[in-house]
Scaffold this motif. Structure first.
Motif, PDB file in Angstrom:
ATOM      1  N   UNK A   1      36.021  -7.265   5.405  1.00  0.00           N
ATOM      2  CA  UNK A   1      36.963  -6.934   4.341  1.00  0.00           C
ATOM      3  C   UNK A   1      37.867  -8.133   4.073  1.00  0.00           C
ATOM      4  N   UNK A   2      38.038  -8.474   2.801  1.00  0.00           N
ATOM      5  CA  UNK A   2      38.888  -9.605   2.429  1.00  0.00           C
ATOM      6  C   UNK A   2      40.019  -9.122   1.530  1.00  0.00           C
ATOM      7  N   UNK A   3      41.193  -9.666   1.765  1.00  0.00           N
ATOM      8  CA  UNK A   3      42.344  -9.408   0.925  1.00  0.00           C
ATOM      9  C   UNK A   3      42.936 -10.745   0.518  1.00  0.00           C
ATOM     10  N   UNK A   4      43.461 -10.802  -0.695  1.00  0.00           N
ATOM     11  CA  UNK A   4      44.051 -12.030  -1.214  1.00  0.00           C
ATOM     12  C   UNK A   4      45.523 -11.759  -1.501  1.00  0.00           C
ATOM     13  N   UNK A   5      46.372 -12.696  -1.109  1.00  0.00           N
ATOM     14  CA  UNK A   5      47.804 -12.595  -1.351  1.00  0.00           C
ATOM     15  C   UNK A   5      48.281 -13.862  -2.033  1.00  0.00           C
ATOM     16  N   UNK A   6      49.171 -13.705  -2.992  1.00  0.00           N
ATOM     17  CA  UNK A   6      49.855 -14.843  -3.598  1.00  0.00           C
ATOM     18  C   UNK A   6      51.198 -14.968  -2.895  1.00  0.00           C
ATOM     19  N   UNK A   7      51.487 -16.138  -2.346  1.00  0.00           N
ATOM     20  CA  UNK A   7      52.732 -16.344  -1.623  1.00  0.00           C
ATOM     21  C   UNK A   7      53.698 -17.172  -2.447  1.00  0.00           C
ATOM     22  N   UNK A   8      54.926 -16.740  -2.462  1.00  0.00           N
ATOM     23  CA  UNK A   8      56.029 -17.456  -3.089  1.00  0.00           C
ATOM     24  C   UNK A   8      57.252 -17.151  -2.265  1.00  0.00           C
ATOM     25  N   UNK A   9      58.192 -16.418  -2.852  1.00  0.00           N
ATOM     26  CA  UNK A   9      59.319 -15.931  -2.070  1.00  0.00           C
ATOM     27  C   UNK A   9      58.898 -14.731  -1.227  1.00  0.00           C
ATOM     28  N   UNK A  10      57.809 -14.088  -1.621  1.00  0.00           N
ATOM     29  CA  UNK A  10      57.249 -12.976  -0.863  1.00  0.00           C
ATOM     30  C   UNK A  10      55.734 -13.029  -1.002  1.00  0.00           C
ATOM     31  N   UNK A  11      55.049 -12.171  -0.268  1.00  0.00           N
ATOM     32  CA  UNK A  11      53.595 -12.098  -0.367  1.00  0.00           C
ATOM     33  C   UNK A  11      53.199 -10.931  -1.253  1.00  0.00           C
ATOM     34  N   UNK A  12      52.426 -11.199  -2.284  1.00  0.00           N
ATOM     35  CA  UNK A  12      52.007 -10.167  -3.226  1.00  0.00           C
ATOM     36  C   UNK A  12      50.494 -10.015  -3.125  1.00  0.00           C
ATOM     37  N   UNK A  13      50.002  -8.821  -2.761  1.00  0.00           N
ATOM     38  CA  UNK A  13      48.545  -8.635  -2.730  1.00  0.00           C
ATOM     39  C   UNK A  13      47.990  -8.654  -4.152  1.00  0.00           C
ATOM     40  N   UNK A  14      46.904  -9.367  -4.344  1.00  0.00           N
ATOM     41  CA  UNK A  14      46.291  -9.451  -5.666  1.00  0.00           C
ATOM     42  C   UNK A  14      44.803  -9.131  -5.557  1.00  0.00           C
ATOM     43  N   UNK A  15      44.239  -8.726  -6.684  1.00  0.00           N
ATOM     44  CA  UNK A  15      42.819  -8.411  -6.751  1.00  0.00           C
ATOM     45  C   UNK A  15      42.130  -9.448  -7.632  1.00  0.00           C
ATOM     46  N   UNK A  16      40.961  -9.894  -7.183  1.00  0.00           N
ATOM     47  CA  UNK A  16      40.181 -10.865  -7.948  1.00  0.00           C
ATOM     48  C   UNK A  16      38.771 -10.335  -8.203  1.00  0.00           C
ATOM     49  N   UNK A  17      38.641  -9.006  -8.308  1.00  0.00           N
ATOM     50  CA  UNK A  17      37.329  -8.382  -8.439  1.00  0.00           C
ATOM     51  C   UNK A  17      36.764  -8.429  -9.850  1.00  0.00           C
ATOM     52  N   UNK A  18      37.628  -8.462 -10.860  1.00  0.00           N
ATOM     53  CA  UNK A  18      37.169  -8.493 -12.252  1.00  0.00           C
ATOM     54  C   UNK A  18      37.867  -9.633 -12.976  1.00  0.00           C
ATOM     55  N   UNK A  19      37.276 -10.074 -14.066  1.00  0.00           N
ATOM     56  CA  UNK A  19      37.862 -11.163 -14.860  1.00  0.00           C
ATOM     57  C   UNK A  19      39.272 -10.786 -15.307  1.00  0.00           C
ATOM     58  N   UNK A  20      39.451  -9.535 -15.696  1.00  0.00           N
ATOM     59  CA  UNK A  20      40.765  -9.072 -16.143  1.00  0.00           C
ATOM     60  C   UNK A  20      41.797  -9.166 -15.024  1.00  0.00           C
ATOM     61  N   UNK A  21      41.357  -8.867 -13.781  1.00  0.00           N
ATOM     62  CA  UNK A  21      42.257  -8.978 -12.628  1.00  0.00           C
ATOM     63  C   UNK A  21      42.684 -10.421 -12.399  1.00  0.00           C
ATOM     64  N   UNK A  22      41.748 -11.339 -12.515  1.00  0.00           N
ATOM     65  CA  UNK A  22      42.059 -12.758 -12.319  1.00  0.00           C
ATOM     66  C   UNK A  22      43.079 -13.214 -13.360  1.00  0.00           C
TER      67      UNK A  22
END
Length: 76
Positions: free
Chosen positions: A18-39
């Motif tokens: 299982x893979x999860x992706x997070x964008x880190x800045x001031x906090x960690x935000x879980x993001x989805x990259x499964x569909x073009x719209x999500x990206x």
């Protein structure tokens, strides 16, 4: 480029865990990259913060304390 690298890791044919992706800045935000719209939508979540050590520390100390976690930290 970071999103492309993350997609390559999570969509690799030999990636069976299982893979999860997070964008880190001031906090960690879980993001989805499964569909073009999500990206496209999650590109808006990219933070202008250049120093994400606090979010990374919080990620490991408070949120993901399991011992057998594999992490790819992609930065530019």
């Amino acid at each position: 480029l970071a999103f492309a690298s993350a997609i390559a890791v999570i969509k690799h044919p030999k990636a069976h865990s299982e893979c999860q992706v997070f964008a880190l800045g001031q906090s960690g935000i879980p993001i989805s990259l499964n569909k073009v719209e999500d990206v496209i939508e999650n590109l808006n979540q990219v933070s202008p913060i250049l120093e994400a050590s606090e979010a990374l520390e919080k990620f490991f100390i408070e949120e993901h304390t399991e011992k057998d976690i594999e992490v790819f930290f992609i930065t530019h």
